[in-house]
Scaffold this active site. Sequence first.
Site, PDB file in Angstrom:
ATOM      1  N   ALA A 106       0.817  -1.212   0.000  1.00 45.30           N
ATOM      2  CA  ALA A 106       0.000   0.000   0.000  1.00 45.30           C
ATOM      3  C   ALA A 106       0.855   1.268   0.000  1.00 45.30           C
ATOM      4  O   ALA A 106       0.443   2.295  -0.541  1.00 45.30           O
ATOM      5  CB  ALA A 106      -0.961   0.007   1.185  1.00 45.30           C
ATOM      6  N   THR A 107       2.048   1.206   0.585  1.00 40.98           N
ATOM      7  CA  THR A 107       2.921   2.390   0.558  1.00 40.98           C
ATOM      8  C   THR A 107       3.217   2.782  -0.885  1.00 40.98           C
ATOM      9  O   THR A 107       3.055   3.947  -1.273  1.00 40.98           O
ATOM     10  CB  THR A 107       4.245   2.105   1.301  1.00 40.98           C
ATOM     11  OG1 THR A 107       3.947   1.805   2.665  1.00 40.98           O
ATOM     12  CG2 THR A 107       5.191   3.289   1.229  1.00 40.98           C
TER      13      THR A 107
ATOM     14  N   HIS B  28      -0.658  -7.827   3.208  1.00 47.40           N
ATOM     15  CA  HIS B  28      -0.321  -8.303   4.556  1.00 47.40           C
ATOM     16  C   HIS B  28      -1.245  -7.773   5.656  1.00 47.40           C
ATOM     17  O   HIS B  28      -1.149  -8.184   6.803  1.00 47.40           O
ATOM     18  CB  HIS B  28       1.159  -8.017   4.883  1.00 47.40           C
ATOM     19  CG  HIS B  28       1.467  -6.603   5.254  1.00 47.40           C
ATOM     20  ND1 HIS B  28       1.472  -6.163   6.564  1.00 47.40           N
ATOM     21  CD2 HIS B  28       1.811  -5.527   4.506  1.00 47.40           C
ATOM     22  CE1 HIS B  28       1.824  -4.875   6.585  1.00 47.40           C
ATOM     23  NE2 HIS B  28       2.022  -4.471   5.351  1.00 47.40           N
TER      24      HIS B  28
ATOM     25  N   THR C 205      10.005  -7.309 -12.901  1.00 50.01           N
ATOM     26  CA  THR C 205       9.492  -8.665 -13.088  1.00 50.01           C
ATOM     27  C   THR C 205       8.449  -8.967 -12.019  1.00 50.01           C
ATOM     28  O   THR C 205       8.673  -8.711 -10.834  1.00 50.01           O
ATOM     29  CB  THR C 205      10.655  -9.673 -12.993  1.00 50.01           C
ATOM     30  OG1 THR C 205      11.623  -9.317 -13.978  1.00 50.01           O
ATOM     31  CG2 THR C 205      10.178 -11.092 -13.226  1.00 50.01           C
TER      32      THR C 205
ATOM     33  N   CYS D 142       3.768   4.286  15.796  1.00 48.78           N
ATOM     34  CA  CYS D 142       3.700   4.339  14.345  1.00 48.78           C
ATOM     35  C   CYS D 142       4.848   5.117  13.746  1.00 48.78           C
ATOM     36  O   CYS D 142       5.186   4.956  12.590  1.00 48.78           O
ATOM     37  CB  CYS D 142       2.371   4.918  13.887  1.00 48.78           C
ATOM     38  SG  CYS D 142       1.093   3.680  14.036  1.00 48.78           S
TER      39      CYS D 142
END
Length: 389
Positions: A71-72, A201, A239, A324
């Site tokens: 997502a980053t 994840h 790839t 965080c």
Amino acid sequence: MIYLDYAATTPVDENVVDVMCQCLGSQELFANTASSHAAGRKAHKAVEAARDRVAGLINAAARELIWTSGATESDNLAIIGAAHFRRLRGKHLVTSVTEHKAVVDSFHLLEKEGFTITWLHPDEFGVISLQDLEAAITDETTLVSIMHVNNETGVIQDIGAIGEICRRRDVLFHVDAAQSFGRLPIDVRRDQIDMLSLSAHKAYGPKGVGVLFLDSERIRRVEPLLHGGGHERGLRPGTLATHQILGMSRALEIAHQNLAQEPQHISVLRDYLWQLVGVIPSIQLNGHPSRRACHILNVSVADVEGESLLYGMRNFALSSGSACISDSAEPSYVLKSLGRSDQLAQGSIRFSLGRYTTRAELDQAADTFIATVTRLRDLSPNQQSVGSG
Ligand SMILES: *Cc1c(COP(=O)(O)O)cnc(C)c1O
């Protein structure tokens, strides 16, 4: 170790492990998906079947998905890529101060490059006002980015209503849905979402793989971040990681199948935990009382130091209000934006629950939490607010 940090990452579902191991060990699927020989075509077919399945889960078409590293990267590619591609149309962008760092830092980069950013502030419950959002949009605005579910508080934004505003004002709408997939239904057509970021994840899949959805009618192109071969329509060369992609598609399929019962089950557990720890004097819930995804309970306790609290809870995998931003004792910017003081933001704990959480684990967590807070307050000279709330 009792794991209550599902918002940070989730264990990989055993069905996903099977799919990935089979793929890694396969004599049939190891070839480069870009190769034109029979082996390459076989791997290509498997990856395209996965793309088709994942697209179906969010009501998109397969050609609208780009595989990324998570997502980053999806957030960076969507925000920086779209802003750069549309820079001649306008250089004003809208987001909120409670976004994930991957979004916040992408906008900071654009700010340094000369873009103007409107940073929306949430109300005390973490909700972004639709009126504020619409008022922020100007003729120069090209992009709005608002997350679906907040990773610290679990607060849900009204992405359907925001999508409607953005479509009406002809502005692109990006949604970071890393925390919401498998916890809330996602439909990019219904909610008029132009770009959407997902991570494997956070939904019982492998780390290091994600998706970016780009609406094919609304978005001709974004500027790529990486340069190389022409993979993924030239938007994300490199790839393809076949085993990662097959693992992710299996994980997302399982999470999607479980939508009918799992979130409901987890929210019952979360409410049970709140019932147990809610008896602590001067404990505050961070985020909206009801507009929250099923898996997160974030609380602040007065007169207790965050680090001592985490130390007392060291047999549990948990995050605090400062975790965080790694290696930093800075209080959480998300909790600060809800009006929490430095002390309350630091004295916070995020319990995040998931597929394998049990009631017995929550009983233990609550007992230890209550005992830790009580002991720390007994030691503290500064107890004025104890018992006052
Ligand atoms: C975890 C998370 C990310 C980052 O995802 P990665 O796949 O780890 O890069 C982005 N946004 C939100 C809301 C998240 O919870």
